[in-house]
Motif scaffolding. Sequence first.
Motif, PDB file in Angstrom:
ATOM      1  N   VAL A  11       9.563   0.577  -9.229  1.00 17.37           N
ATOM      2  CA  VAL A  11       9.164  -0.573 -10.046  1.00 17.37           C
ATOM      3  C   VAL A  11       8.988  -1.779  -9.125  1.00 17.37           C
ATOM      4  CG1 VAL A  11       9.803  -2.122 -11.926  1.00 17.37           C
ATOM      5  CG2 VAL A  11      10.398   0.312 -12.046  1.00 17.37           C
ATOM      6  N   PRO A  12       7.784  -2.319  -9.034  1.00 20.55           N
ATOM      7  CA  PRO A  12       7.547  -3.426  -8.099  1.00 20.55           C
ATOM      8  C   PRO A  12       8.156  -4.732  -8.602  1.00 20.55           C
ATOM      9  CG  PRO A  12       5.554  -2.947  -9.340  1.00 20.55           C
ATOM     10  CD  PRO A  12       6.561  -1.902  -9.738  1.00 20.55           C
ATOM     11  N   LYS A  13       8.506  -5.610  -7.650  1.00 17.13           N
ATOM     12  CA  LYS A  13       9.047  -6.922  -7.975  1.00 17.13           C
ATOM     13  C   LYS A  13       8.210  -7.993  -7.275  1.00 17.13           C
ATOM     14  CE  LYS A  13      13.800  -5.198  -8.413  1.00 17.13           C
ATOM     15  NZ  LYS A  13      15.205  -5.321  -7.923  1.00 17.13           N
ATOM     16  N   GLY A  14       8.175  -9.158  -7.893  1.00 18.11           N
ATOM     17  CA  GLY A  14       7.478 -10.276  -7.265  1.00 18.11           C
ATOM     18  C   GLY A  14       5.973 -10.162  -7.313  1.00 18.11           C
ATOM     19  N   LEU A  15       5.443  -9.456  -8.307  1.00 16.29           N
ATOM     20  CA  LEU A  15       4.003  -9.323  -8.457  1.00 16.29           C
ATOM     21  C   LEU A  15       3.515 -10.173  -9.630  1.00 16.29           C
ATOM     22  CD1 LEU A  15       3.228  -5.497  -8.066  1.00 16.29           C
ATOM     23  CD2 LEU A  15       2.857  -7.317  -6.402  1.00 16.29           C
ATOM     24  N   SER A  16       2.270 -10.625  -9.525  1.00 18.31           N
ATOM     25  CA  SER A  16       1.680 -11.360 -10.646  1.00 18.31           C
ATOM     26  C   SER A  16       1.129 -10.421 -11.709  1.00 18.31           C
ATOM     27  CB  SER A  16       0.552 -12.266 -10.139  1.00 18.31           C
ATOM     28  OG  SER A  16      -0.474 -11.489  -9.533  1.00 18.31           O
ATOM     29  N   ALA A  17       1.029  -9.141 -11.397  1.00 12.76           N
ATOM     30  CA  ALA A  17       0.467  -8.171 -12.335  1.00 12.76           C
ATOM     31  C   ALA A  17       1.282  -8.137 -13.624  1.00 12.76           C
ATOM     32  CB  ALA A  17       0.426  -6.791 -11.705  1.00 12.76           C
ATOM     33  N   ARG A  18       0.583  -8.147 -14.771  1.00 14.06           N
ATOM     34  CA  ARG A  18       1.249  -8.133 -16.073  1.00 14.06           C
ATOM     35  C   ARG A  18       1.398  -6.725 -16.623  1.00 14.06           C
ATOM     36  NH1 ARG A  18       0.700 -13.137 -18.587  1.00 14.06           N
ATOM     37  NH2 ARG A  18       2.146 -12.287 -20.148  1.00 14.06           N
ATOM     38  N   ASN A  19       0.627  -5.793 -16.076  1.00 16.12           N
ATOM     39  CA  ASN A  19       0.594  -4.454 -16.661  1.00 16.12           C
ATOM     40  C   ASN A  19       1.111  -3.425 -15.669  1.00 16.12           C
ATOM     41  OD1 ASN A  19      -0.800  -5.179 -19.237  1.00 16.12           O
ATOM     42  ND2 ASN A  19      -2.408  -5.809 -17.818  1.00 16.12           N
ATOM     43  N   ILE A  20       2.402  -3.104 -15.795  1.00 16.04           N
ATOM     44  CA  ILE A  20       3.061  -2.115 -14.941  1.00 16.04           C
ATOM     45  C   ILE A  20       3.620  -1.045 -15.870  1.00 16.04           C
ATOM     46  CG2 ILE A  20       4.837  -1.706 -13.212  1.00 16.04           C
ATOM     47  CD1 ILE A  20       4.626  -4.691 -12.495  1.00 16.04           C
ATOM     48  N   LEU A  21       3.122   0.171 -15.734  1.00 11.19           N
ATOM     49  CA  LEU A  21       3.400   1.221 -16.701  1.00 11.19           C
ATOM     50  C   LEU A  21       4.010   2.442 -16.020  1.00 11.19           C
ATOM     51  CD1 LEU A  21      -0.116   0.980 -18.356  1.00 11.19           C
ATOM     52  CD2 LEU A  21       1.987   0.034 -19.313  1.00 11.19           C
ATOM     53  N   PRO A  22       5.060   3.029 -16.598  1.00  9.00           N
ATOM     54  CA  PRO A  22       5.602   4.275 -16.033  1.00  9.00           C
ATOM     55  C   PRO A  22       4.597   5.405 -16.209  1.00  9.00           C
ATOM     56  CG  PRO A  22       6.651   3.773 -18.141  1.00  9.00           C
ATOM     57  CD  PRO A  22       5.800   2.588 -17.796  1.00  9.00           C
ATOM     58  N   ALA A  23       4.476   6.235 -15.172  1.00  8.47           N
ATOM     59  CA  ALA A  23       3.490   7.319 -15.198  1.00  8.47           C
ATOM     60  C   ALA A  23       3.993   8.480 -14.358  1.00  8.47           C
ATOM     61  CB  ALA A  23       2.135   6.823 -14.689  1.00  8.47           C
ATOM     62  N   ARG A  24       3.206   9.536 -14.363  1.00  8.19           N
ATOM     63  CA  ARG A  24       3.536  10.721 -13.574  1.00  8.19           C
ATOM     64  C   ARG A  24       2.247  11.263 -12.971  1.00  8.19           C
ATOM     65  NH1 ARG A  24       2.943  15.707 -15.120  1.00  8.19           N
ATOM     66  NH2 ARG A  24       2.816  15.089 -17.315  1.00  8.19           N
ATOM     67  N   VAL A  25       2.286  11.651 -11.706  1.00  7.98           N
ATOM     68  CA  VAL A  25       1.105  12.218 -11.064  1.00  7.98           C
ATOM     69  C   VAL A  25       0.799  13.573 -11.703  1.00  7.98           C
ATOM     70  CG1 VAL A  25       0.099  13.080  -8.916  1.00  7.98           C
ATOM     71  CG2 VAL A  25       1.564  11.031  -8.896  1.00  7.98           C
ATOM     72  N   ALA A  26      -0.413  13.694 -12.269  1.00  9.56           N
ATOM     73  CA  ALA A  26      -0.811  14.943 -12.916  1.00  9.56           C
ATOM     74  C   ALA A  26      -1.668  15.815 -12.012  1.00  9.56           C
ATOM     75  CB  ALA A  26      -1.563  14.648 -14.221  1.00  9.56           C
ATOM     76  N   ALA A  27      -2.518  15.189 -11.194  1.00  9.21           N
ATOM     77  CA  ALA A  27      -3.406  15.959 -10.321  1.00  9.21           C
ATOM     78  C   ALA A  27      -3.977  15.052  -9.256  1.00  9.21           C
ATOM     79  CB  ALA A  27      -4.536  16.600 -11.144  1.00  9.21           C
ATOM     80  N   LEU A  28      -4.395  15.648  -8.140  1.00  8.58           N
ATOM     81  CA  LEU A  28      -5.073  14.924  -7.070  1.00  8.58           C
ATOM     82  C   LEU A  28      -6.352  15.668  -6.738  1.00  8.58           C
ATOM     83  CD1 LEU A  28      -1.736  15.010  -6.243  1.00  8.58           C
ATOM     84  CD2 LEU A  28      -2.590  13.214  -4.716  1.00  8.58           C
ATOM     85  N   ALA A  29      -7.422  14.925  -6.470  1.00  9.76           N
ATOM     86  CA  ALA A  29      -8.707  15.545  -6.165  1.00  9.76           C
ATOM     87  C   ALA A  29      -9.473  14.665  -5.196  1.00  9.76           C
ATOM     88  CB  ALA A  29      -9.516  15.759  -7.449  1.00  9.76           C
TER      89      ALA A  29
END
Length: 355
Positions: free
Chosen positions: A290-308
């Motif tokens: 979880v990042p700190k000190g960012l101006s970003a308002r939208n930080i969402l928990p997620a999971r890596v599903a695939a890489l391509a």
Amino acid sequence: MSLDLDLLHRAGDFTLEVAFRAEGRVTSLFGPSGAGKSTVVNAIAGLLRPARGRIAVDGTVLLDTERRIDVRPHRRRIGYVFQEGRLFPHMTVRQNLLYGRFFAPRGAPALALDTVVGLLGIAPLLQRRPRLLSGGEKQRVAIGRALLSAPRLLLMDEPLSALDDGRRHEVLPFLHRLAEEALVPIVHVSHRLDEVVELASHLVVLDGGQVRAAGAVEDLMGRVDVPVLAARQDAGAVMGFTVLGHDDDDGTSLLEGPIGHLTVPRLDAAVGSRRRLWLHARDVLIATEVPKGLSARNILPARVAALAEGPGGIDVQLACGRGQLIARLTRGAVADLGLYPGLAVQAIVKSRAFG
């Protein structure tokens, strides 16, 4: 509307072999030039007969080569809007519109002229002739003429491709309104993804005469395994959100959707209304904590599903809430973060994604 289609058609060195079932208000056929999109809609309209095939709309069979069924084009009740309006130059707009009535079967449910005129915003044009219309106005009249023929299905083959960007943006809202209000299902052909995102509920991806993927727009756009979509610079996930409220002091709106809550720049939309957002892969970042000190308002928990493999890097498909996001990262960033399928991460959606 349900459309069942199974076709085999050969023209010179090109072979089209496609099969799909589409359901929904607007189905878009998307793919590069030469993919077979126009061949499919011409077969639906009855303008070409494939070597083998079956086409059914809402269970009504229009073509079945095995059973020797081939309904004539004028009896299929298919409206067709071409790349150019093809209006009669000697007729007024009103006369061009009413010409469509000649093709409406007796007793078929038909839209009223005033309804179509209001839907397409062409009341001030009724007494003009086509030479006095802009390109966008001509297309709206052509759409109205097709609607007044009481079609069971409306085909639109690259209806905006002959227009410049200004005229395209003039017509797109009317097409969106048509899809929402006219109650006539549409099969829409385009090689422009922004049109698909704006209009379609169902998407069929064509390339090289074959179906590469088919399904709901929101399902397909969030995947990294459909090369025709994922290889684009504007690749990204599409999903619908509900407007929960507005903060006028902060100049923001709060939305709720499959991936959770988003804070976005103030929208001109009523509370409770629905908005579809296109969240481009280039506007999504990934953090392993979880990042700190960012101006970003939208930080969402997620999971890596695939890489391509993506254009110039790696596309990371993220499972986020009940939805999916795509992040486009460099190979070095993927290695530094140690990303692998199943890893829990944080997805950060840049504010410019909503600009």
